[in-house]
Design a protein around this motif. Structure first.
Motif, PDB file in Angstrom:
ATOM      1  N   ASN A 179      15.296  21.771   6.535  1.00  0.00           N
ATOM      2  CA  ASN A 179      13.899  22.183   6.424  1.00  0.00           C
ATOM      3  C   ASN A 179      13.367  21.976   5.010  1.00  0.00           C
ATOM      4  N   ILE A 180      14.227  22.219   4.009  1.00  0.00           N
ATOM      5  CA  ILE A 180      13.814  21.971   2.620  1.00  0.00           C
ATOM      6  C   ILE A 180      13.533  20.493   2.418  1.00  0.00           C
ATOM      7  N   CYS A 181      14.419  19.646   2.939  1.00  0.00           N
ATOM      8  CA  CYS A 181      14.230  18.202   2.820  1.00  0.00           C
ATOM      9  C   CYS A 181      12.937  17.762   3.521  1.00  0.00           C
ATOM     10  N   ALA A 182      12.663  18.367   4.683  1.00  0.00           N
ATOM     11  CA  ALA A 182      11.460  17.998   5.433  1.00  0.00           C
ATOM     12  C   ALA A 182      10.185  18.401   4.708  1.00  0.00           C
ATOM     13  N   ALA A 183      10.261  19.450   3.883  1.00  0.00           N
ATOM     14  CA  ALA A 183       9.089  19.909   3.137  1.00  0.00           C
ATOM     15  C   ALA A 183       8.928  19.181   1.801  1.00  0.00           C
ATOM     16  N   ASN A 184       9.914  18.407   1.415  1.00  0.00           N
ATOM     17  CA  ASN A 184       9.894  17.697   0.137  1.00  0.00           C
ATOM     18  C   ASN A 184       8.911  16.529   0.204  1.00  0.00           C
ATOM     19  N   PRO A 185       7.900  16.467  -0.672  1.00  0.00           N
ATOM     20  CA  PRO A 185       6.965  15.330  -0.635  1.00  0.00           C
ATOM     21  C   PRO A 185       7.652  13.988  -0.839  1.00  0.00           C
ATOM     22  N   TRP A 214       1.030  13.573   4.568  1.00  0.00           N
ATOM     23  CA  TRP A 214       1.680  14.485   3.634  1.00  0.00           C
ATOM     24  C   TRP A 214       1.674  13.932   2.212  1.00  0.00           C
ATOM     25  N   VAL A 215       1.869  12.637   2.064  1.00  0.00           N
ATOM     26  CA  VAL A 215       1.826  12.039   0.720  1.00  0.00           C
ATOM     27  C   VAL A 215       0.421  12.146   0.151  1.00  0.00           C
ATOM     28  N   LEU A 216      -0.588  11.921   0.991  1.00  0.00           N
ATOM     29  CA  LEU A 216      -1.974  12.018   0.534  1.00  0.00           C
ATOM     30  C   LEU A 216      -2.304  13.444   0.108  1.00  0.00           C
ATOM     31  N   PRO A 230       0.818  -1.226   0.000  1.00  0.00           N
ATOM     32  CA  PRO A 230       0.000   0.000   0.000  1.00  0.00           C
ATOM     33  C   PRO A 230       0.848   1.271   0.000  1.00  0.00           C
ATOM     34  N   ALA A 231       1.989   1.244   0.694  1.00  0.00           N
ATOM     35  CA  ALA A 231       2.860   2.421   0.717  1.00  0.00           C
ATOM     36  C   ALA A 231       3.423   2.697  -0.671  1.00  0.00           C
ATOM     37  N   LEU A 232       3.827   1.646  -1.373  1.00  0.00           N
ATOM     38  CA  LEU A 232       4.334   1.815  -2.736  1.00  0.00           C
ATOM     39  C   LEU A 232       3.241   2.348  -3.655  1.00  0.00           C
ATOM     40  N   ALA A 233       2.020   1.848  -3.470  1.00  0.00           N
ATOM     41  CA  ALA A 233       0.910   2.298  -4.311  1.00  0.00           C
ATOM     42  C   ALA A 233       0.635   3.785  -4.104  1.00  0.00           C
ATOM     43  N   LEU A 234       0.569   4.217  -2.845  1.00  0.00           N
ATOM     44  CA  LEU A 234       0.278   5.626  -2.564  1.00  0.00           C
ATOM     45  C   LEU A 234       1.426   6.520  -3.038  1.00  0.00           C
ATOM     46  N   ALA A 235       2.672   6.105  -2.769  1.00  0.00           N
ATOM     47  CA  ALA A 235       3.822   6.893  -3.211  1.00  0.00           C
ATOM     48  C   ALA A 235       3.882   6.944  -4.734  1.00  0.00           C
ATOM     49  N   GLY A 236       3.598   5.818  -5.386  1.00  0.00           N
ATOM     50  CA  GLY A 236       3.608   5.795  -6.847  1.00  0.00           C
ATOM     51  C   GLY A 236       2.534   6.678  -7.449  1.00  0.00           C
ATOM     52  N   LEU A 237       1.353   6.682  -6.842  1.00  0.00           N
ATOM     53  CA  LEU A 237       0.280   7.543  -7.322  1.00  0.00           C
ATOM     54  C   LEU A 237       0.648   9.016  -7.154  1.00  0.00           C
ATOM     55  N   MET A 238       1.267   9.354  -6.025  1.00  0.00           N
ATOM     56  CA  MET A 238       1.658  10.743  -5.785  1.00  0.00           C
ATOM     57  C   MET A 238       2.696  11.209  -6.798  1.00  0.00           C
TER      58      MET A 238
END
Length: 263
Positions: free
Chosen positions: A207-213, A236-238, A148-156
């Protein structure tokens, strides 16, 4: 059969056939992360010390740490390559023909996104299988929980690619856009080094890295590989998926993106 299901089958099958006929695409998807895993990790192993941090319960090797980031790399490159085919389809008129089908635009783009994500997930599991052969593996339940994590990350990431493809007017320009997206997203993330390590050198970069989706996509995958839940990363991914999909729908609106690109 419902026209929605018919459209889904047709679009996903087209994506699968395109992937099967491009064998070099599959090899390239594996070569990139394997070079990082087997070559670069050997050099960084001594330079980067890793402390115990969730989801890990003990000290880990650098190779183990970067595997989730390399899974994200596979999804990211696959999303961009799928978007490249969208630019080509738009130039040849295939995309305009698709969007004139008597179905909601959101459903047609989602079908395209779903097909690309499924291919990316297959590539990730192939990479994980090869990594396990070299002694870098995870818990047995992690291989199931990560789906499920791969699916959500892939969709994003696929939605990001859709949004970019709607803004690029010519096929020749898309390669440059990919470089300005792929490399900053990958290197300014937690894929190769933890955020606390980045904070030691620059709080701004941290901070930039933390804001990166992409960081949150990697962390979602990282925790899932050990059958653990990361609610913040999921949220955040959603949110990023919703934002990128909204931008893609706006860009592929015939009254804006496609018509204007012909002007």
């Amino acid at each position: 059969m419902s026209p929605y299901i018919t459209a889904l089958r047709a679009i996903v099958l087209r994506e699968a056939l395109r992937f099967v006929h491009q064998r070099e695409r599959f090899l390239a998807a594996l070569v990139r992360p394997l070079v990082w895993l087997l070559v670069f990790a050997a050099g960084f192993r001594a330079a980067l010390g890793l402390s115990i941090q969730p989801p890990y319960q003990t000290y880990i090797s650098y190779e183990t740490y970067i595997v989730p980031g390399l899974c994200g790399m596979v999804l990211l490159f696959n999303a961009m390559q799928s978007s490249l085919s969208l630019v080509y389809d738009r130039e040849t008129g295939a995309m305009r023909l698709l969007l004139t089908a008597p179905l909601p635009r959101a459903w047609l783009l989602f079908c395209k996104l779903l097909g690309a994500t499924a291919i990316g997930i297959l590539q990730v599991y192939a990479f994980l299988a090869i990594a396990a052969l070299f002694g870098v593996d995870t818990t047995p339940s992690g291989y199931v929980a990560v789906l499920p994590a791969l699916a959500l990350a892939g969709l994003m990431l696929g939605a990001l690619g859709l949004a970019l493809s709607s803004l690029v007017r010519q096929l020749e320009n898309f390669a440059g856009v990919m470089n300005f997206v792929i490399f900053p997203m990958f290197f300014l993330s937690s894929a190769l080094y933890p955020l606390w390590k980045m904070a030691e050198s620059s709080a701004l970069l941290r901070n930039i890295c933390a804001a990166n989706p992409f960081t949150h996509a990697v962390e979602l995958i990282r925790f899932a590989l050990y059958a653990q839940w990361n609610g913040m990363a999921f949220l955040w991914v959603l949110l990023a998926l919703g934002a990128f999909m909204a931008l893609a729908l706006w860009g592929y609106d015939p009254a804006r993106g496609l018509v204007r690109s012909k002007g």
